[in-house]
Design a protein around this motif. Sequence first.
Motif, PDB file in Angstrom:
ATOM      1  N   LEU A  23      -5.973   5.660  -7.507  1.00 28.61           N
ATOM      2  CA  LEU A  23      -5.306   5.274  -7.779  1.00 28.61           C
ATOM      3  C   LEU A  23      -4.406   4.470  -7.235  1.00 28.61           C
ATOM      4  N   THR A  24      -4.154   4.324  -6.021  1.00 24.75           N
ATOM      5  CA  THR A  24      -3.430   2.920  -5.234  1.00 24.75           C
ATOM      6  C   THR A  24      -4.085   1.838  -5.076  1.00 24.75           C
ATOM      7  N   THR A  25      -5.289   2.110  -5.137  1.00 20.36           N
ATOM      8  CA  THR A  25      -6.641   1.001  -4.808  1.00 20.36           C
ATOM      9  C   THR A  25      -6.822   0.262  -6.510  1.00 20.36           C
ATOM     10  N   ASN A  26      -6.415   1.393  -7.453  1.00 16.16           N
ATOM     11  CA  ASN A  26      -6.444   0.844  -8.506  1.00 16.16           C
ATOM     12  C   ASN A  26      -4.937   1.050  -9.768  1.00 16.16           C
TER      13      ASN A  26
ATOM     14  N   LEU B  23       2.722  14.770  -0.070  1.00 16.32           N
ATOM     15  CA  LEU B  23       1.785  13.328  -0.075  1.00 16.32           C
ATOM     16  C   LEU B  23       2.542  12.090   0.095  1.00 16.32           C
ATOM     17  N   SER B  24       4.037  12.333   0.063  1.00 17.54           N
ATOM     18  CA  SER B  24       4.499  11.396   0.375  1.00 17.54           C
ATOM     19  C   SER B  24       4.333  10.565   1.763  1.00 17.54           C
TER      20      SER B  24
ATOM     21  N   PHE C 116       0.991  -1.124   0.056  1.00 20.80           N
ATOM     22  CA  PHE C 116       0.378  -0.068   0.133  1.00 20.80           C
ATOM     23  C   PHE C 116       0.980   1.468   0.436  1.00 20.80           C
ATOM     24  N   LYS C 117       1.629   1.240   0.608  1.00 22.22           N
ATOM     25  CA  LYS C 117       2.756   2.230   1.344  1.00 22.22           C
ATOM     26  C   LYS C 117       3.609   2.519  -0.306  1.00 22.22           C
ATOM     27  N   ASN C 118       3.886   1.466  -0.662  1.00 23.88           N
ATOM     28  CA  ASN C 118       4.907   1.461  -2.036  1.00 23.88           C
ATOM     29  C   ASN C 118       4.053   1.585  -3.126  1.00 23.88           C
ATOM     30  N   LYS C 119       2.680   1.630  -3.636  1.00 24.86           N
ATOM     31  CA  LYS C 119       1.606   1.766  -5.033  1.00 24.86           C
ATOM     32  C   LYS C 119       1.650   3.215  -4.469  1.00 24.86           C
ATOM     33  N   PHE C 120       1.083   3.585  -3.062  1.00 25.37           N
ATOM     34  CA  PHE C 120       0.675   5.440  -3.032  1.00 25.37           C
ATOM     35  C   PHE C 120       2.022   5.782  -3.036  1.00 25.37           C
TER      36      PHE C 120
ATOM     37  N   ALA D  76       2.308   6.438  -6.764  1.00 27.49           N
ATOM     38  CA  ALA D  76       1.005   7.638  -7.565  1.00 27.49           C
ATOM     39  C   ALA D  76       1.816   9.490  -7.832  1.00 27.49           C
ATOM     40  N   VAL D  77       1.771   9.678  -6.107  1.00 32.11           N
ATOM     41  CA  VAL D  77       2.954  10.444  -5.913  1.00 32.11           C
ATOM     42  C   VAL D  77       4.046  11.118  -6.785  1.00 32.11           C
ATOM     43  N   GLY D  78       5.000   9.972  -7.168  1.00 29.92           N
ATOM     44  CA  GLY D  78       5.446  10.273  -7.478  1.00 29.92           C
ATOM     45  C   GLY D  78       4.715  10.586  -9.569  1.00 29.92           C
ATOM     46  N   LYS D  79       4.662   9.460  -9.334  1.00 30.68           N
ATOM     47  CA  LYS D  79       4.258   9.922 -11.154  1.00 30.68           C
ATOM     48  C   LYS D  79       3.340  10.649 -11.758  1.00 30.68           C
ATOM     49  N   TYR D  80       3.253  11.578 -10.543  1.00 27.54           N
ATOM     50  CA  TYR D  80       1.863  12.478 -11.182  1.00 27.54           C
ATOM     51  C   TYR D  80       2.570  13.880 -10.815  1.00 27.54           C
ATOM     52  N   ARG D  81       3.710  13.463  -9.897  1.00 25.86           N
ATOM     53  CA  ARG D  81       4.756  14.187  -8.953  1.00 25.86           C
ATOM     54  C   ARG D  81       3.514  15.782  -7.717  1.00 25.86           C
TER      55      ARG D  81
END
Length: 247
Positions: free
Chosen positions: A188-191, A122-123, A106-110, A113-118
């Motif tokens: 985004l994290t859950t999908n 929120l990290s 969960f943390k890694n996916k979250f 998404a934060v890094g991908k969309y800048r």
Amino acid sequence: MNGVQERFLPAITLLRGETLQYLFTTLFILGFIAFLVFVVLMILSIRKGNTLPIRYIFLTSACFAIASIGLYGMLNLSSNSTQPAIDQTPSPQIELSGLHMTTDEFKNKFNGAVGKYRLNGLSITHLNMKDTSEQGIGTFKYVFNDELRLVGTVNADESVQEVRLYGTGDTSKPTGGMFLTAIATLILTTNSEYTYNDAQDVIQDIGLLDRDVNQRDFDGATVRNGLEYRFSVQDPDHSTFEITVAK
């Protein structure tokens, strides 16, 4: 294979192994002794000044080859007998419940998404874990700032069951800023196959983009891929976004 063969298969296998071990040992001993004998004969023939017979060279080479085969067989059988048997039974695939991810996933996916969309600010650096019952169910939380915090529950199988995002602020004003961005990030994290536009579509279905969220009884929800996304207002100062398994 019938029952008799299955019953005696271990004994047959052991007998074959012992027979091969005896055969290779015999080959090594006889081949090595014969090799030494022919080497000595060759040395004596040279000392006498005689021409070295071709048959000595051939027989010496043949004995050396036989001894080498015997030694290789002995070593191979020895290594096979000492090597532990490997269990070929496939390990069962663990099917995670809830949101189908562990807290680390969960943390890694979250954060992904934060890094991908800048999505700056929120990290998640570390989820604070806490056990809440003897059944192994626990909770985790993360505080982004004074107005935004994340809380989740973890099942006994260490999978995330649900997550809730708590926002503090005047609910008479439109929801926006970091709170809305965090909501999109959780979607985004859950999908993992979703884009940011897909996340906005989910928020649109909930009703957050259709009108100002300024009612104390606002409660909008939508279901995607077996998960329910819900936004609700508890009081004039607190709002909640939650992701749970759809019933």
